[in-house]
Design an enzyme around this catalytic site. Structure first.
Site, PDB file in Angstrom:
ATOM      1  N   ALA A   7       0.872  -1.353  -0.117  1.00  0.00           N
ATOM      2  CA  ALA A   7       0.109  -0.049   0.143  1.00  0.00           C
ATOM      3  C   ALA A   7       0.941   1.117  -0.160  1.00  0.00           C
ATOM      4  O   ALA A   7       2.118   1.195   0.621  1.00  0.00           O
ATOM      5  CB  ALA A   7      -0.747  -0.040   1.275  1.00  0.00           C
ATOM      6  N   GLY A  66       0.421  -5.006   0.889  1.00  0.00           N
ATOM      7  CA  GLY A  66      -0.694  -5.049   0.018  1.00  0.00           C
ATOM      8  C   GLY A  66      -0.358  -5.827  -1.195  1.00  0.00           C
ATOM      9  O   GLY A  66      -1.105  -6.249  -1.622  1.00  0.00           O
ATOM     10  N   GLU A  71      -0.531  -9.307  -0.419  1.00  0.00           N
ATOM     11  CA  GLU A  71      -2.008  -9.687  -0.533  1.00  0.00           C
ATOM     12  C   GLU A  71      -2.505  -9.537  -1.762  1.00  0.00           C
ATOM     13  O   GLU A  71      -3.445 -10.562  -1.919  1.00  0.00           O
ATOM     14  CB  GLU A  71      -2.469  -8.830   0.840  1.00  0.00           C
ATOM     15  CG  GLU A  71      -2.029  -8.593   2.228  1.00  0.00           C
ATOM     16  CD  GLU A  71      -2.244  -7.817   2.937  1.00  0.00           C
ATOM     17  OE1 GLU A  71      -2.090  -6.465   2.558  1.00  0.00           O
ATOM     18  OE2 GLU A  71      -3.069  -7.801   3.863  1.00  0.00           O
ATOM     19  N   GLU A 109       4.146  -5.053   7.470  1.00  0.00           N
ATOM     20  CA  GLU A 109       3.542  -3.933   7.927  1.00  0.00           C
ATOM     21  C   GLU A 109       3.701  -3.850   9.531  1.00  0.00           C
ATOM     22  O   GLU A 109       3.805  -2.543  10.165  1.00  0.00           O
ATOM     23  CB  GLU A 109       1.964  -4.355   7.893  1.00  0.00           C
ATOM     24  CG  GLU A 109       1.276  -4.410   6.595  1.00  0.00           C
ATOM     25  CD  GLU A 109       1.499  -5.608   5.764  1.00  0.00           C
ATOM     26  OE1 GLU A 109       2.394  -6.395   5.899  1.00  0.00           O
ATOM     27  OE2 GLU A 109       0.756  -5.736   4.709  1.00  0.00           O
TER      28      GLU A 109
END
Ligand code: DAK
Length: 262
Positions: free
Chosen positions: A66, A111, A114, A134
């Site tokens: 992200a 992300g 993911e 993270e």
């Protein structure tokens, strides 16, 4: 919708979606997630697309996570909106009945890991790197990583990656089952295209129902899941493709599957 952060190219039954922000290693900001959601929803409604390859622009990164500069300024409510949109993207990719292959061409972090996890199949280049870092940023994964990672690689490997934030190379990712296989970088897209081509030769209805059976069946106990599989098996007999596939075998010829009528 016009896309500024992704590319979506169509070549016959194959769609290739490329996240196109190489200057920030294809990090996912709000707009990129919106575009991905729109793109995959459009693909879901297009029966002529039989396989999707998802990759990142450049030679360095699939998706480095992200977008941290975007996330840093979020308040809790905005963070929830962002996580919800990200999860919608992952659920859309997993939920559409078209197979999605992640061509992981470099960093797949946070992300980005993911996003790869939401795809059905992951093929990695030798330079690919995976991790859920993270915890280094003081947050938990927000796009489903704590759920999909243990389902794919088992609780032990998932916990090690999630708790440590360690980054692993492509060979280790293959060893723990995070990717299907590793290929040289210059052969990555061609390998994915060849796999996509083999999938495109199979019965399209059967392929779609296989994805349905795997993804929905995994959420059920075995007895229910096997009953679900039997229902999907029965549904194949409502398609002309079952007749064509079985007739072709008995007539010793290759099947010709017409996707449009089903
Ligand atoms: N976001 C924004 N920019 C990024 C980025 C990212 N994730 N990753 C890299 N970039 C940018 C860098 O800032 C740099 O920009 P400039 O300085 O050139 O302007 C450019 O991309 C090139 O990166 P580097 O110069 O750092 O390249 P290196 O080869 O030296 O290093 C690296 C590559 C991938 C090791 C390094 O860039 C890196 O560590 N990147 C961050 C990786 C990371 O931590 N990813 C996880 C992000 S966290 C949630 C919602 C979502 C999430 C969590 C919670 N909720 C709302 C609950 C998800 C979180 C994440 O994904």
């Amino acid at each position: 919708m016009e896309y500024s952060n992704i590319l979506c190219e169509k070549d016959g039954p194959l769609a290739t979606v490329t996240i196109n922000r190489p200057k920030v290693l294809n990090a996912l900001n709000y707009e990129t997630l919106q575009e991905l959601k729109h793109c995959f929803e459009t693909i879901a409604g297009d029966r002529s697309t039989r396989v999707v390859i998802l990759t990142g622009a450049g030679e360095k990164s699939f998706v480095a996570g992200a977008d941290i500069s975007f996330m840093r300024e979020l308040n809790p409510l905005e963070a929830r909106t962002f996580a919800t949109l990200g999860q919608e993207v992952m659920n859309t990719i997993e939920g559409i009945d078209t197979p999605v292959i992640a061509a992981v061409n470099g960093f797949a972090l946070g992300g980005g890991c993911e996003l790869a996890l939401a795809c059905d199949i992951r093929i990695a280049s030798e330079n690919a790197r995976f991790g859920q870092p993270e915890v280094n940023l003081g947050v938990v994964p927000g796009f489903g990583g704590t759920q999909r990672l243990p389902r794919l690689v088992g609780k032990g490997h998932a916990c090690e990656l999630l708790f440590s934030g360690d980054i692993i190379d492509a060979a280790e990712a293959a060893r723990i089952g995070l990717v299907n296989r590793v290929v040289p970088q210059d052969q990555l897209l061609e390998s994915c295209r060849q796999l996509a081509g083999r999938i495109c030769l199979r019965g399209p209805v059967a392929v779609r129902l296989c994805k349905d059976a795997v993804n929905n069946g995994l959420e059920m106990d075995l007895a229910r899941a096997c009953r679900y599989e039997a229902d999907l098996f029965a549904m194949c007999f409502a398609s002309t493709q079952q007749q064509e596939g079985m007739s072709a075998f008995l007539e010793k010829r290759q099947p010709k599957f017409e996707s449009e009528k089903d």
